[in-house]
Design a protein around this motif. Structure first.
Motif, PDB file in Angstrom:
ATOM      1  N   LEU A   1       0.841  -1.199   0.000  1.00 32.88           N
ATOM      2  CA  LEU A   1       0.000   0.000   0.000  1.00 32.88           C
ATOM      3  C   LEU A   1       0.880   1.254   0.000  1.00 32.88           C
ATOM      4  CD1 LEU A   1      -3.011   0.559  -0.075  1.00 32.88           C
ATOM      5  CD2 LEU A   1      -3.006   0.676   2.429  1.00 32.88           C
ATOM      6  N   PHE A   2       1.979   1.208   0.731  1.00 32.26           N
ATOM      7  CA  PHE A   2       2.898   2.349   0.712  1.00 32.26           C
ATOM      8  C   PHE A   2       3.646   2.440  -0.616  1.00 32.26           C
ATOM      9  CE2 PHE A   2       2.737   2.620   5.467  1.00 32.26           C
ATOM     10  CZ  PHE A   2       2.360   3.958   5.515  1.00 32.26           C
ATOM     11  N   ALA A   3       3.931   1.300  -1.230  1.00 35.31           N
ATOM     12  CA  ALA A   3       4.623   1.316  -2.524  1.00 35.31           C
ATOM     13  C   ALA A   3       3.770   1.992  -3.594  1.00 35.31           C
ATOM     14  CB  ALA A   3       4.978  -0.107  -2.948  1.00 35.31           C
ATOM     15  N   ALA A   4       2.450   1.896  -3.440  1.00 38.66           N
ATOM     16  CA  ALA A   4       1.529   2.519  -4.397  1.00 38.66           C
ATOM     17  C   ALA A   4       0.948   3.814  -3.847  1.00 38.66           C
ATOM     18  CB  ALA A   4       0.403   1.546  -4.723  1.00 38.66           C
ATOM     19  N   GLN A   5       1.601   4.410  -2.884  1.00 39.99           N
ATOM     20  CA  GLN A   5       1.060   5.574  -2.187  1.00 39.99           C
ATOM     21  C   GLN A   5       0.789   6.744  -3.133  1.00 39.99           C
ATOM     22  OE1 GLN A   5       3.637   7.889   0.509  1.00 39.99           O
ATOM     23  NE2 GLN A   5       2.063   7.646   2.080  1.00 39.99           N
ATOM     24  N   PRO A   6      -0.427   7.294  -3.098  1.00 38.39           N
ATOM     25  CA  PRO A   6      -0.740   8.473  -3.920  1.00 38.39           C
ATOM     26  C   PRO A   6      -0.156   9.742  -3.301  1.00 38.39           C
ATOM     27  CG  PRO A   6      -2.630   7.879  -2.590  1.00 38.39           C
ATOM     28  CD  PRO A   6      -1.598   6.819  -2.338  1.00 38.39           C
ATOM     29  N   VAL A   7      -0.151  10.803  -4.066  1.00 36.80           N
ATOM     30  CA  VAL A   7       0.348  12.091  -3.592  1.00 36.80           C
ATOM     31  C   VAL A   7      -0.720  12.757  -2.739  1.00 36.80           C
ATOM     32  CG1 VAL A   7       1.163  14.375  -4.290  1.00 36.80           C
ATOM     33  CG2 VAL A   7       1.851  12.342  -5.595  1.00 36.80           C
ATOM     34  N   GLU A   8      -0.305  13.315  -1.616  1.00 30.28           N
ATOM     35  CA  GLU A   8      -1.240  14.025  -0.752  1.00 30.28           C
ATOM     36  C   GLU A   8      -1.908  15.163  -1.520  1.00 30.28           C
ATOM     37  OE1 GLU A   8      -1.151  16.671   3.360  1.00 30.28           O
ATOM     38  OE2 GLU A   8       0.466  15.240   2.959  1.00 30.28           O
ATOM     39  N   GLY A   9      -3.225  15.271  -1.375  1.00 27.00           N
ATOM     40  CA  GLY A   9      -3.983  16.294  -2.083  1.00 27.00           C
ATOM     41  C   GLY A   9      -4.673  15.780  -3.329  1.00 27.00           C
ATOM     42  N   THR A  10      -4.296  14.596  -3.789  1.00 30.40           N
ATOM     43  CA  THR A  10      -4.971  13.983  -4.932  1.00 30.40           C
ATOM     44  C   THR A  10      -6.100  13.084  -4.440  1.00 30.40           C
ATOM     45  OG1 THR A  10      -3.542  12.011  -4.994  1.00 30.40           O
ATOM     46  CG2 THR A  10      -2.780  13.972  -6.176  1.00 30.40           C
ATOM     47  N   ALA A  11      -6.880  12.543  -5.363  1.00 31.24           N
ATOM     48  CA  ALA A  11      -8.012  11.695  -4.984  1.00 31.24           C
ATOM     49  C   ALA A  11      -7.575  10.359  -4.402  1.00 31.24           C
ATOM     50  CB  ALA A  11      -8.915  11.462  -6.198  1.00 31.24           C
ATOM     51  N   GLY A  12      -6.338   9.985  -4.616  1.00 30.48           N
ATOM     52  CA  GLY A  12      -5.865   8.716  -4.069  1.00 30.48           C
ATOM     53  C   GLY A  12      -6.351   7.524  -4.863  1.00 30.48           C
ATOM     54  N   LEU A  13      -6.183   6.353  -4.289  1.00 30.82           N
ATOM     55  CA  LEU A  13      -6.582   5.115  -4.954  1.00 30.82           C
ATOM     56  C   LEU A  13      -8.069   4.844  -4.739  1.00 30.82           C
ATOM     57  CD1 LEU A  13      -3.577   2.892  -3.763  1.00 30.82           C
ATOM     58  CD2 LEU A  13      -3.775   4.144  -5.920  1.00 30.82           C
ATOM     59  N   SER A  14      -8.701   4.270  -5.744  1.00 35.18           N
ATOM     60  CA  SER A  14     -10.101   3.859  -5.602  1.00 35.18           C
ATOM     61  C   SER A  14     -10.164   2.568  -4.792  1.00 35.18           C
ATOM     62  CB  SER A  14     -10.727   3.636  -6.979  1.00 35.18           C
ATOM     63  OG  SER A  14     -10.132   2.504  -7.611  1.00 35.18           O
ATOM     64  N   ASP A  15     -11.359   2.211  -4.358  1.00 36.90           N
ATOM     65  CA  ASP A  15     -11.522   0.953  -3.630  1.00 36.90           C
ATOM     66  C   ASP A  15     -11.124  -0.238  -4.493  1.00 36.90           C
ATOM     67  OD1 ASP A  15     -12.375   2.294  -1.403  1.00 36.90           O
ATOM     68  OD2 ASP A  15     -14.508   1.875  -1.685  1.00 36.90           O
ATOM     69  N   ASP A  16     -11.449  -0.183  -5.781  1.00 32.35           N
ATOM     70  CA  ASP A  16     -11.077  -1.286  -6.674  1.00 32.35           C
ATOM     71  C   ASP A  16      -9.560  -1.405  -6.795  1.00 32.35           C
ATOM     72  OD1 ASP A  16     -13.681  -2.045  -7.152  1.00 32.35           O
ATOM     73  OD2 ASP A  16     -13.881  -0.891  -9.004  1.00 32.35           O
ATOM     74  N   GLU A  17      -8.877  -0.262  -6.825  1.00 29.18           N
ATOM     75  CA  GLU A  17      -7.411  -0.294  -6.894  1.00 29.18           C
ATOM     76  C   GLU A  17      -6.812  -0.836  -5.601  1.00 29.18           C
ATOM     77  OE1 GLU A  17      -6.350   3.342  -9.963  1.00 29.18           O
ATOM     78  OE2 GLU A  17      -6.993   3.849  -7.926  1.00 29.18           O
ATOM     79  N   ILE A  18      -7.416  -0.489  -4.470  1.00 29.61           N
ATOM     80  CA  ILE A  18      -6.948  -1.037  -3.189  1.00 29.61           C
ATOM     81  C   ILE A  18      -7.145  -2.548  -3.162  1.00 29.61           C
ATOM     82  CG2 ILE A  18      -7.360  -1.067  -0.702  1.00 29.61           C
ATOM     83  CD1 ILE A  18      -8.075   1.891  -0.879  1.00 29.61           C
ATOM     84  N   LYS A  19      -8.268  -2.999  -3.682  1.00 33.93           N
ATOM     85  CA  LYS A  19      -8.519  -4.448  -3.712  1.00 33.93           C
ATOM     86  C   LYS A  19      -7.521  -5.171  -4.606  1.00 33.93           C
ATOM     87  CE  LYS A  19     -12.965  -3.859  -4.591  1.00 33.93           C
ATOM     88  NZ  LYS A  19     -14.386  -4.135  -4.874  1.00 33.93           N
ATOM     89  N   GLU A  20      -7.095  -4.522  -5.670  1.00 35.37           N
ATOM     90  CA  GLU A  20      -6.071  -5.118  -6.526  1.00 35.37           C
ATOM     91  C   GLU A  20      -4.748  -5.239  -5.779  1.00 35.37           C
ATOM     92  OE1 GLU A  20      -5.913  -6.498  -9.580  1.00 35.37           O
ATOM     93  OE2 GLU A  20      -8.098  -6.474  -9.495  1.00 35.37           O
ATOM     94  N   ILE A  21      -4.435  -4.247  -4.941  1.00 38.38           N
ATOM     95  CA  ILE A  21      -3.209  -4.292  -4.145  1.00 38.38           C
ATOM     96  C   ILE A  21      -3.285  -5.421  -3.123  1.00 38.38           C
ATOM     97  CG2 ILE A  21      -1.811  -3.020  -2.470  1.00 38.38           C
ATOM     98  CD1 ILE A  21      -2.541  -0.469  -3.992  1.00 38.38           C
ATOM     99  N   VAL A  22      -4.459  -5.619  -2.551  1.00 35.69           N
ATOM    100  CA  VAL A  22      -4.640  -6.746  -1.623  1.00 35.69           C
ATOM    101  C   VAL A  22      -4.242  -8.048  -2.313  1.00 35.69           C
ATOM    102  CG1 VAL A  22      -6.327  -8.120  -0.350  1.00 35.69           C
ATOM    103  CG2 VAL A  22      -6.456  -5.630  -0.269  1.00 35.69           C
ATOM    104  N   LYS A  23      -4.753  -8.240  -3.501  1.00 33.24           N
ATOM    105  CA  LYS A  23      -4.485  -9.481  -4.237  1.00 33.24           C
ATOM    106  C   LYS A  23      -3.026  -9.583  -4.667  1.00 33.24           C
ATOM    107  CE  LYS A  23      -6.258 -12.212  -8.124  1.00 33.24           C
ATOM    108  NZ  LYS A  23      -7.264 -12.253  -9.222  1.00 33.24           N
ATOM    109  N   SER A  24      -2.487  -8.495  -5.226  1.00 35.65           N
ATOM    110  CA  SER A  24      -1.128  -8.530  -5.755  1.00 35.65           C
ATOM    111  C   SER A  24      -0.069  -8.605  -4.659  1.00 35.65           C
ATOM    112  CB  SER A  24      -0.860  -7.305  -6.639  1.00 35.65           C
ATOM    113  OG  SER A  24      -0.932  -6.105  -5.883  1.00 35.65           O
ATOM    114  N   SER A  25      -0.426  -8.206  -3.432  1.00 36.73           N
ATOM    115  CA  SER A  25       0.549  -8.253  -2.336  1.00 36.73           C
ATOM    116  C   SER A  25       0.730  -9.656  -1.782  1.00 36.73           C
ATOM    117  CB  SER A  25       0.116  -7.306  -1.209  1.00 36.73           C
ATOM    118  OG  SER A  25      -1.068  -7.767  -0.588  1.00 36.73           O
TER     119      SER A  25
END
Length: 305
Positions: free
Chosen positions: A190-214
């Protein structure tokens, strides 16, 4: 309409005036009727509009505020504790309004107790993680240290309205609840894919992909549902409030969290460079040595003779 013939007498001026008055009176009566109807419709419309507004507000409140629910399993201390062999310590879920149960540090002083409070949108947390995660994992795997990760959300308003900080902390709690031994891998990913502060960040679907890929392989369906439903939102808010208000368990040098990352080793706060693994390693060694000295009293010499 048939009118009078040529022989009909022309209405006198007074008759025409009386007829005009009668017509005006009829118009006024009709106007009053219309005014009454309009007032009734207007008042009814206002009432209906008010009801609609109140209903909309209620729906917004109901949809945005979730009732307090139990916290995630394995985080009764408000953090997930990982020990030798990178195995998570399991605990029951923290019930609503229950006080956290602090984990107990090693009493012998031979195992370094590392605790890290993180916000997944915090760039300094990302720096500390990418710099020190590997050596911390090695210490923990060998049994030389334990690490306890506390996800909090102090930057919830810093992601263009998407509440990324809160959603990411919830996702971490979802993994801790259903796949605790994979928590550290997900935390790093999750930190490796960390978005920039002030942006919209990762969507829930993108977070779920990180769960799987990790590497998380068990209970993926439950974790995905937990992320979609923000199951542990109430717990994240409560644990964040506890961290910010204090007291911080097992720490003699820190009353409350004032920023992230906050890193404690045997209760002492690390304030060195976040991007220098050697400096952090030296701090851990020093803290461990002091803890060992305190836990192992110097033997009293036996008098000679």
């Amino acid at each position: 309409m048939t009118t009078g013939g040529p022989g009909d007498p022309r209405p006198s001026k007074n008759q025409r005036r009386d007829a005009a008055r009668t017509k005006a009176a009829q118009i006024r009566v009709e106007q009053k009727k219309r005014d009454r109807r309009n007032r009734v419709f207007l008042q009814g419309g206002i009432a209906l509009a008010a009801i609609a507004v109140v209903t909309a507000i209620v729906l917004i409140i109901v949809n945005s505020v979730q009732p307090a629910g139990p916290g995630p399993r394995n985080m009764a201390s408000d953090g997930l504790l990982v020990g030798e062999g990178l195995t998570a310590v399991t605990t029951p879920a923290l019930q609503p309004d229950a006080e956290p149960v602090p984990s107990t540090p090693d009493a012998t002083g031979t195992i370094a107790d590392i605790r890290v409070y993180v916000d997944y949108l915090c760039p300094f947390c990302g720096t500390f993680e990418t710099t020190n995660a590997e050596q911390i994992s090695q210490w923990v795997d060998s049994g030389a240290a334990t690490v306890e990760i506390h996800p909090i959300s102090i930057l919830t308003s810093k992601s263009a309205g998407t509440q990324y900080s809160l959603r990411a902390a919830n996702a971490a709690a979802c993994v801790a609840d259903s796949a605790p031994d994979d928590f550290l891998s997900f935390n790093s990913a999750l930190f490796a894919a960390q978005p920039v502060e002030g942006t919209a960040g990762l969507s829930d679907d993108e977070i779920k992909e990180i769960v799987k890929s990790s590497g998380v392989s068990e209970n993926l369906t439950a974790i995905n549902e937990c992320i979609d439903e923000t199951t542990f939102k109430s717990w994240v808010l409560a644990s964040t409030d506890r961290a910010l208000s204090g007291p911080i368990p097992n720490s003699s040098s820190l009353e409350a969290i004032t920023g992230t990352p906050t890193v404690l080793v045997n209760g002492k706060q690390y304030v060195g460079a976040l991007d220098d693994p050697k400096e952090f390693a030296a701090f851990v060694l020093q803290a461990a040595s002091e803890a060992y000295s305190t836990a192992t009293p110097t033997p009293t010499p036996t008098p000679a003779g």
